[in-house]
Design an enzyme around this catalytic site. Structure first.
Site, short mmCIF file in Angstrom:
data_model
loop_
_atom_site.label_atom_id
_atom_site.label_comp_id
_atom_site.label_asym_id
_atom_site.label_seq_id
_atom_site.Cartn_x
_atom_site.Cartn_y
_atom_site.Cartn_z
N ARG A 151 0.85 -1.19 0.00
CA ARG A 151 0.00 0.00 0.00
C ARG A 151 0.89 1.24 0.00
NH1 ARG A 151 -3.60 2.40 4.97
NH2 ARG A 151 -1.68 3.60 5.22
N TYR A 163 -2.04 11.76 7.15
CA TYR A 163 -2.31 10.50 7.85
C TYR A 163 -1.81 9.31 7.05
CZ TYR A 163 -4.51 6.73 10.30
OH TYR A 163 -4.69 5.57 10.99
N ASP A 228 -4.94 3.93 -0.02
CA ASP A 228 -6.03 4.15 0.94
C ASP A 228 -6.37 5.64 0.98
OD1 ASP A 228 -7.79 4.09 3.08
OD2 ASP A 228 -6.49 2.87 4.37
N HIS A 230 -8.86 6.87 2.99
CA HIS A 230 -9.34 7.17 4.35
C HIS A 230 -10.60 8.03 4.37
CE1 HIS A 230 -5.09 6.00 5.47
NE2 HIS A 230 -5.84 5.23 6.22
N GLU A 254 -8.94 2.13 -1.63
CA GLU A 254 -9.65 1.84 -0.38
C GLU A 254 -10.37 3.06 0.18
OE1 GLU A 254 -7.00 0.02 2.41
OE2 GLU A 254 -8.17 0.66 4.13
N GLU A 280 -13.30 -1.30 6.76
CA GLU A 280 -12.57 -1.50 8.01
C GLU A 280 -13.26 -0.87 9.21
OE1 GLU A 280 -8.84 0.40 6.81
OE2 GLU A 280 -9.17 1.93 8.32
N ARG A 301 -13.55 -5.17 3.78
CA ARG A 301 -12.38 -5.05 4.66
C ARG A 301 -12.70 -5.21 6.14
NH1 ARG A 301 -8.44 -1.78 5.20
NH2 ARG A 301 -7.33 -3.73 5.18
N GLU A 357 -4.16 -7.57 5.27
CA GLU A 357 -3.29 -6.44 5.59
C GLU A 357 -2.37 -6.83 6.75
OE1 GLU A 357 -3.64 -1.66 6.53
OE2 GLU A 357 -5.25 -2.96 7.23
N TRP A 420 -13.23 11.75 8.12
CA TRP A 420 -12.19 10.74 8.20
C TRP A 420 -12.26 9.94 6.93
CZ3 TRP A 420 -7.86 9.00 9.14
CH2 TRP A 420 -7.20 9.27 10.35
O1 EZ4 Z 1 -6.36 3.96 9.77
O2 EZ4 Z 1 -5.98 1.11 11.84
O3 EZ4 Z 1 -6.04 0.31 6.09
N1 EZ4 Z 1 -5.62 0.61 7.15
C1 EZ4 Z 1 -5.90 1.72 7.81
C2 EZ4 Z 1 -5.39 1.83 9.23
C3 EZ4 Z 1 -6.38 2.60 10.09
C4 EZ4 Z 1 -6.08 2.46 11.56
C5 EZ4 Z 1 -7.16 3.09 12.43
O4 EZ4 Z 1 -7.04 2.70 13.74
O5 EZ4 Z 1 -6.58 2.57 7.30
O6 EZ4 Z 1 -4.11 2.41 9.24
CO CO Z 2 -7.68 1.70 5.66
#
Ligand code: EZ4
Ligand code: CO
Length: 420
Positions: A151, A163, A228, A230, A254, A280, A301, A357, A420
């Protein structure tokens, strides 16, 4: 475990070897011990209280063999259900009871789930860099450790900390052997309050296609590349990004949108063929229902611990299988090696399990949670110890008391809070 074995103790172990983990320990009258992971990053003590104050007293005296009935009792039997705190608690109990059943029968859990359908489980890890050259170095470091899927995340020009991007150079794993992969970036910073990061969607959308094209050009066609988002985009932005990334041939993109609104993925799907992975932060099959049955995603996920344990993840897998959706469960360093073990037992025995993962753990985490699972050449295996194959070193765990830690929050350039 005879038909008359009973649960005699339910304990919650909180430890913080570099980061916080909440672990459930269930002990039976015959002396069997089952372990479950109950870690919910940044909300650890809420789950600990739910388990200690509201679940433990109900479990003492119950038959540990009745895994499904206990799940129904804690989920359907409760008026207030679903949600991350509840489902992580239910998941921890479920894992511990599967662990006990494995130990009682002398079988690894994957055998109780129907046996292996594959020899090993493909895994992906993280690589990140403040800028593209550093990202490419981090990807190379992970390839050198055998990973076949990576990733890729990078800093965005004009923004500060982003992040999921390690500040400290070549990403997780530097200096550690592949079976002791390290989590370079701790997603939860220690401290009394969350850090604030500044987010700018336009800057990200200008940068991401360029960054991922550079990664693809660097690694060639074979390495599986993932990215990702997020949950930061609108459906329109997500569709545009998906289109812009099609030539990169991602394994998946993702969490493009905050997927409480599952229907918005119809729009994304109509405009791009980029493979999508979501889930997730979901805690039940109902949160994935539209995404799966309308084939709006390619990978689900959901995490074995945050989505109600092995018993519930198997139901999600069964629904997904009908619709050709595959599993790619969450496996960050903020779920413990106990959850990783459980996910791998599901992975070895579930036909539509695609990839796990694996961010890795600091060496001390591998010492607190000794595990039969192992990493080799891009693949994971749960091992053949009875149960989940976990030994928790409780004396070592006790040396690392809980410290408050939070995921960062994101604000836009104008100061407003971003998704987020
Ligand atoms: O942001 O586990 O795909 N993985 C992620 C992780 C999450 C954290 C949040 O607690 O997006 O890094
Ligand atoms: Co993620």
């Amino acid at each position: 475990m005879s038909a008359t074995d009973t649960i005699v103790a339910v304990d919650v172990v909180i430890t913080s070897p570099g980061r916080n983990f909440v672990t459930l320990k269930i002990t039976t009258a015959e002396g069997l011990v089952g372990w479950g992971d109950a870690t919910l990053n940044g909300r650890e003590l809420a789950v600990a209280s739910y388990l200690r104050d509201h679940v433990a007293p109900l479990l003492v005296g119950r038959d540990p063999a009745r895994i499904e009935d206990t799940w129904q009792y804690l989920y359907r039997g409760a008026y207030w259900r679903r949600g991350p705190v509840t489902m992580t608690s239910v998941g921890a109990v479920d894992l511990a009871l599967w662990d006990i059943k494995g130990k009682a029968t002398g079988q690894p859990v994957y055998q109780l789930l129907g046996g292996a359908v594959r020899d090993r489980i493909l895994t992906y890890t993280h690589a990140s860099g403040r800028d593209v050259p550093r990202l490419l170095d981090a990807i190379d470091a992970q390839r050198a450790r055998g990973f076949l899927a990576v990733r890729a995340q990078s800093g965005v020009p004009g923004l500060g900390t982003v992040y999921g991007v390690s500040e400290s150079g070549p990403g997780p794993g530097s200096g550690a052997g592949p079976d002791h992969a390290r989590a370079g970036q701790g997603p939860a910073g220690r401290g009394a309050a969350p850090d604030v990061e500044i987010w700018d969607t336009d800057a990200y959308l200008r940068h991401a296609p360029e960054m991922l094209a550079a990664a693809r050009a660097h690694v060639g066609p074979e390495l599986k590349l993932l990215h990702d988002v997020h949950h930061r985009l609108t459906p329109g932005e997500a569709a545009r990004l998906g289109r812009a990334l099609e030539a990169v041939n991602l394994f998946w993109l993702e969490d493009v949108t905050p997927a409480e609104n599952q229907e918005v993925l119809r729009h994304v799907r109509r405009h791009t063929t980029v493979p999508l992975a979501i889930g997730e932060v979901f805690n039940t099959v109902w949160e994935c229902q539209t995404l799966i049955t309308e084939q709006l995603i390619d990978f689900v996920r959901t995490c074995v611990t945050h989505a109600g344990g092995i018993s519930h993840l198997r139901r999600i897998a069964a629904l997904a299988e009908i619709w050709q959706v595959r599993l790619g469960p969450h496996g960050p360093s903020d779920i413990s090696p106990v959850a990783m073990a459980a996910s791998l037992h599901v992975g070895l025995s579930t036909p539509n399990f695609a990839i796990q993962e694996y961010m890795g753990y600091e060496p001390v985490v591998h010492e607190v949670f000794r595990h039969a699972w192992s990493y080799e050449d891009g693949y994971l295996h749960p091992g053949d110890e009875p149960g989940l194959g976990i030994e928790v070193d409780e004396a070592l765990a006790a040396r690392f008391p809980y410290e408050p830690a939070y995921l960062p929050i994101a604000r836009r350039q104008d100061g407003s809070v971003s998704d987020w």
